[in-house]
Enzyme design. Structure first.
Site, PDB file in Angstrom:
ATOM      1  CG  ASN A 109       9.396   5.431  -1.814  1.00  0.00           C
ATOM      2  OD1 ASN A 109       8.471   4.769  -2.290  1.00  0.00           O
ATOM      3  ND2 ASN A 109      10.051   6.330  -2.521  1.00  0.00           N
ATOM      4  CB  VAL A 110       9.206   1.431   3.887  1.00  0.00           C
ATOM      5  CG1 VAL A 110       7.719   1.727   3.992  1.00  0.00           C
ATOM      6  CG2 VAL A 110       9.451   0.242   2.954  1.00  0.00           C
ATOM      7  CG  HIS A 128       2.888   3.524   2.446  1.00  0.00           C
ATOM      8  ND1 HIS A 128       2.890   3.209   1.098  1.00  0.00           N
ATOM      9  CD2 HIS A 128       1.671   4.068   2.680  1.00  0.00           C
ATOM     10  CE1 HIS A 128       1.725   3.537   0.551  1.00  0.00           C
ATOM     11  NE2 HIS A 128       0.977   4.061   1.495  1.00  0.00           N
ATOM     12  CB  CYS A 171       7.626  -7.788  21.659  1.00  0.00           C
ATOM     13  SG  CYS A 171       7.122  -6.385  22.679  1.00  0.00           S
ATOM     14  N   GLY A 213       6.332   9.497  -9.337  1.00  0.00           N
ATOM     15  CA  GLY A 213       6.649   8.077  -9.309  1.00  0.00           C
ATOM     16  C   GLY A 213       5.726   7.210  -8.495  1.00  0.00           C
ATOM     17  CG  ASN A 239       4.349   7.954 -12.976  1.00  0.00           C
ATOM     18  OD1 ASN A 239       5.258   7.187 -13.271  1.00  0.00           O
ATOM     19  ND2 ASN A 239       3.410   7.638 -12.103  1.00  0.00           N
TER      20      ASN A 239
END
Length: 284
Positions: A109-110, A128, A171, A213, A239
């Protein structure tokens, strides 16, 4: 109630300094209102074209339509930014406090909810990426930049980028567009950004792995589970639906499949680990 085999394995891990690790995916954040990439909310419309998340969330599209990808990313960020950790996140924090260095959290998860719940950076591996950071889209350096201030997120929907936002999303060094610090669908895991080698090492030190999950559709989580099994560790899937891991574990002696939502299971697991830790402490 936690199954006896799991209780026995917790005791074994604590006595033998084996890690109790948690591999988690988007399902753990569902109670916090965050939709999954692969669900019905993973679509993105641009003009007359509809993209699946697997199409828009790619380096290929970023290279030709960076602003469209950034709009999609900012919309996703607007959802995660205001989400709050749920019971599962807080239970993982409490379990870490009980296990200390016997604990590892490997998250796909992010959304930053592990951080908001209080899990430590040292024992949390975000394979991730992390919505709180960006980096140069042209890879002029590997530096991570904090998400820039001054970008509207609340009630963002599918807003166009403003001139100010376009400037903020450049950037600091080469002035190319920044990109989200996430693993896109056409990219590969590495150690530098996604801790690939670190989590593979942890998988070989893990005596008990809980998979929570996740559908298991990416390669690194699959290898992690296989490594644990190869080292005679136990793998437990929690799950609400079948996944890659269900098929992997169904005939394995050290595999357990539990059909449950994450919060009630983790709440019971935390109580069991606490009992085991107290018992071990009193014996020492």
């Amino acid at each position: 109630m936690i199954e006896k085999r799991i209780i026995e394995r917790i005791e074994y891990c604590l006595k033998n300094y084996k890690k109790i690790s948690f591999l988690v995916g988007a399902g753990i954040s569902a109670e916090s209102g965050i939709p999954t990439f692969r669900g019905k909310d993973g679509y993105w419309s641009s003009g007359s074209k509809n993209y699946k998340a697997q199409e828009i969330g790619t380096k290929k599209i970023f290279n030709v339509a960076s602003h469209e990808v950034l709009k999609f990313y900012l919309y996703r960020k607007s959802i995660t930014e205001f989400a709050k950790p749920n019971q599962s996140h807080f239970m993982l924090k409490e379990i870490e406090s009980l296990l200390n260095d016997n604990f590892a959290l490997i998250s796909q998860n992010v959304d930053s909810l592990h951080k908001k719940a209080g899990n430590s950076d040292d024992r949390t591996y975000l394979i991730h990426g992390d919505h709180d950071f960006m980096r140069c889209g042209d890879e002029c350096s590997s530096e991570l930049y904090p998400f820039p201030n001054g970008i509207k997120l609340k009630e963002r929907q599918k807003d166009q980028l403003t001139e100010t936002e376009i400037e903020l999303l450049k950037c600091h060094k080469c002035k190319e567009d920044l990109r989200p610090h996430v693993l896109w669908f056409d990219e590969y895991y590495n150690e530098k950004f996604f801790k690939k080698n670190s989590v593979l090492r942890i998988s070989k030190e893990t005596g008990l792995l809980f998979i929570i999950g996740t559908s298991g559709e990416t390669t690194l989580p699959q290898v992690i589970a296989k490594n644990v099994l190869a080292k005679s560790g136990m793998v437990v899937e929690i799950n609400i639906a079948d996944s890659y891991f269900s098929e992997l574990l169904k005939d394995k002696k050290n595999g357990i499949i539990i059909r449950s939502e994450s919060s009630p299971f983790l709440t019971e697991l935390k109580k069991e680990i606490e009992k085991q830790v107290v018992t071990l402490y009193n014996k020492s």
